[in-house]
Design an enzyme around this catalytic site. Structure first.
Site, PDB file in Angstrom:
ATOM      1  N   HIS A  17      99.834  34.297  94.935  1.00  0.00           N
ATOM      2  CA  HIS A  17     100.754  33.257  94.443  1.00  0.00           C
ATOM      3  C   HIS A  17     100.980  33.469  92.950  1.00  0.00           C
ATOM      4  O   HIS A  17     100.230  32.971  92.109  1.00  0.00           O
ATOM      5  CB  HIS A  17     100.173  31.865  94.714  1.00  0.00           C
ATOM      6  CG  HIS A  17     101.157  30.758  94.448  1.00  0.00           C
ATOM      7  ND1 HIS A  17     101.540  29.843  95.400  1.00  0.00           N
ATOM      8  CD2 HIS A  17     101.869  30.436  93.345  1.00  0.00           C
ATOM      9  CE1 HIS A  17     102.426  29.015  94.891  1.00  0.00           C
ATOM     10  NE2 HIS A  17     102.636  29.351  93.627  1.00  0.00           N
ATOM     11  N   HIS A  19     104.466  34.080  90.215  1.00  0.00           N
ATOM     12  CA  HIS A  19     105.925  34.135  90.123  1.00  0.00           C
ATOM     13  C   HIS A  19     106.377  35.238  89.174  1.00  0.00           C
ATOM     14  O   HIS A  19     105.777  35.474  88.137  1.00  0.00           O
ATOM     15  CB  HIS A  19     106.479  32.780  89.667  1.00  0.00           C
ATOM     16  CG  HIS A  19     106.255  31.691  90.668  1.00  0.00           C
ATOM     17  ND1 HIS A  19     107.208  31.327  91.592  1.00  0.00           N
ATOM     18  CD2 HIS A  19     105.167  30.915  90.916  1.00  0.00           C
ATOM     19  CE1 HIS A  19     106.721  30.353  92.357  1.00  0.00           C
ATOM     20  NE2 HIS A  19     105.493  30.087  91.968  1.00  0.00           N
ATOM     21  N   ARG A  72     119.214  38.854  82.862  1.00  0.00           N
ATOM     22  CA  ARG A  72     120.668  38.898  83.071  1.00  0.00           C
ATOM     23  C   ARG A  72     121.203  40.218  83.600  1.00  0.00           C
ATOM     24  O   ARG A  72     122.320  40.269  84.100  1.00  0.00           O
ATOM     25  CB  ARG A  72     121.374  38.580  81.755  1.00  0.00           C
ATOM     26  CG  ARG A  72     121.030  37.180  81.260  1.00  0.00           C
ATOM     27  CD  ARG A  72     121.737  36.879  79.975  1.00  0.00           C
ATOM     28  NE  ARG A  72     121.236  35.640  79.393  1.00  0.00           N
ATOM     29  CZ  ARG A  72     121.641  35.168  78.226  1.00  0.00           C
ATOM     30  NH1 ARG A  72     122.548  35.819  77.524  1.00  0.00           N
ATOM     31  NH2 ARG A  72     121.138  34.048  77.764  1.00  0.00           N
ATOM     32  N   GLY A 171     109.982  25.193  93.198  1.00  0.00           N
ATOM     33  CA  GLY A 171     110.656  24.138  92.441  1.00  0.00           C
ATOM     34  C   GLY A 171     110.003  22.792  92.695  1.00  0.00           C
ATOM     35  O   GLY A 171     108.942  22.704  93.300  1.00  0.00           O
ATOM     36  N   HIS A 198     105.737  26.366  99.009  1.00  0.00           N
ATOM     37  CA  HIS A 198     104.917  25.487  98.183  1.00  0.00           C
ATOM     38  C   HIS A 198     104.907  24.114  98.871  1.00  0.00           C
ATOM     39  O   HIS A 198     105.952  23.662  99.350  1.00  0.00           O
ATOM     40  CB  HIS A 198     105.544  25.261  96.807  1.00  0.00           C
ATOM     41  CG  HIS A 198     105.486  26.422  95.867  1.00  0.00           C
ATOM     42  ND1 HIS A 198     106.002  27.644  96.146  1.00  0.00           N
ATOM     43  CD2 HIS A 198     104.959  26.514  94.610  1.00  0.00           C
ATOM     44  CE1 HIS A 198     105.819  28.451  95.103  1.00  0.00           C
ATOM     45  NE2 HIS A 198     105.178  27.791  94.148  1.00  0.00           N
ATOM     46  N   GLU A 201     101.746  20.102  96.086  1.00  0.00           N
ATOM     47  CA  GLU A 201     101.359  20.348  94.698  1.00  0.00           C
ATOM     48  C   GLU A 201     101.515  19.053  93.892  1.00  0.00           C
ATOM     49  O   GLU A 201     100.609  18.642  93.190  1.00  0.00           O
ATOM     50  CB  GLU A 201     102.231  21.465  94.098  1.00  0.00           C
ATOM     51  CG  GLU A 201     101.945  21.772  92.631  1.00  0.00           C
ATOM     52  CD  GLU A 201     102.916  22.800  92.039  1.00  0.00           C
ATOM     53  OE1 GLU A 201     103.938  23.089  92.680  1.00  0.00           O
ATOM     54  OE2 GLU A 201     102.634  23.300  90.925  1.00  0.00           O
TER      55      GLU A 201
END
Ligand SMILES: [Zn+2]
Length: 341
Positions: A17, A19, A72, A171, A198, A201
């Site tokens: 886990h 990101h 980007r 999110g 997720h 949490e």
């Protein structure tokens, strides 16, 4: 008491886990911010430490999205991915499932095929040059709604890069009910991807149940509130559904008030398969080694216990059986060797 840090530092580990953008170290973020001077993210690594101090979960999401905005071009993606793997190699992380939110990049106009090529190029380079095996989890940014879910499912199923193993949902949880994402998880699962949303949490155990029943979760991201429901804990334990626990993250986002109130021990005592992870390490001023040290303190573990935690992550991973066996053997021989000294 023995100082466990040297043991942890050398221990071969797997992380489940963590990101992609959230793993960008201040150095990488500063570099990206300098390449995109119109952003409001500081370019000075020291100022970034202040910038990464959060007042609550909503503030964390806001800062996180401002860093997302720095990614980007395909070159940004490639650089970020490979540099994240370099930080992992330094910690003896042998295998990581990196959670990527492709929607954040494609909606900013990065060509979707170029995006996939960039992460795959970084993945292959990380494996050959750094000895770090990377796999991807594509996650829906929950705050972006069903449009993002549709796009993420399409990218995962139609463009499926070779390293993709799972489908997730991240999110905020409050105001973003899990069951609405069922059709997208159904598609991903039908395409052979694993389900790792997720849940629990920042909301209660009912969200974890939703993740299990509606999204057919095979592991749960965080699942912190599971300990409030003994029946849920028993279910997780019985079905070997692992929790991806990220202790320092839980404190940083105020999901748990204080470390000594963290429910990690209750999870372990209930027989749940627990894995230790860092979530968004530089943003939370941590890394996986530090999370293992925190877990050792919360659980009262010695070297053997830490090796078992590392083995849990290998077991709960989506690596192929031969790869799992190899890392498990590495953990075992490292630990045996260490204890023989
Ligand atoms: Zn997370």
């Amino acid at each position: 008491m023995t100082d466990l840090h040297p043991f942890i530092a050398g221990l071969p580990k797997a992380e489940l886990h963590v990101h992609h953008v959230g793993s960008a170290s201040p150095r990488i973020v500063a570099e990206l911010a300098a390449r995109h001077p119109d952003s409001r993210v500081p370019t000075d690594p020291e100022a970034l430490v202040d910038y990464f101090t959060f007042t609550d979960f909503a503030h964390f999401i806001e800062v996180y999205l401002s860093v997302v905005d720095l990614i980007r071009t395909p070159e940004d993606v490639r650089l970020l991915t490979f540099e994240v793997a370099r930080d992992m190699a330094r910690q003896n992380i042998r295998y990581a499932e990196l959670t990527i939110t492709p929607f954040s990049s494609t909606r900013r106009g990065i060509d979707e095929k170029a995006f996939m090529a960039a992460i795959e190029d970084a993945r292959l380079a990380a494996e050959t040059e750094l000895g770090v095996i990377l796999r991807w989890c594509f996650d829906i940014p929950g705050e972006a709604g069903l449009e993002a879910a549709e796009e993420t499912a399409r990218l995962a199923v139609d463009l499926r890069p070779e390293g993709l193993v799972s489908f997730g949902l991240g999110g905020p949880e409050i105001g973003v009910p899990r069951p609405q994402f069922k059709p997208y998880f159904d598609r991903a699962i039908a395409a052979g991807l694993h389900s790792v949303p997720h849940a629990g949490e920042t909301t209660g155990p009912e969200t974890v149940w939703d993740a299990l029943t509606a999204l057919r979760a095979e592991r749960i991201g965080h699942g912190t509130s599971s300990t409030r429901d003994p029946r849920l804990l028993a279910h997780l334990a019985e079905h070997r559904i692992a929790l991806e626990v990220c202790p320092t993250s839980n404190i940083a986002t105020r999901a748990v008030a204080r470390l000594d109130e963290h429910p990690l021990k209750e999870m372990v005592d209930a027989g749940v398969l627990v894995t230790i992870n860092s979530d968004d390490p530089p943003m939370f001023g941590t890394d996986l080694n530090n999370e293992y040290a925190v877990a050792a303190r919360l659980l009262g573990l010695d070297e053997r216990g830490l090796a078992e935690l590392a083995a849990n992550a290998v077991e709960a991973s989506f690596l192929d059986p031969a790869g799992k066996a190899r890392i498990a053997a590495e953990i075992e021989s490292y630990t045996t060797e260490w204890l023989r000294r």
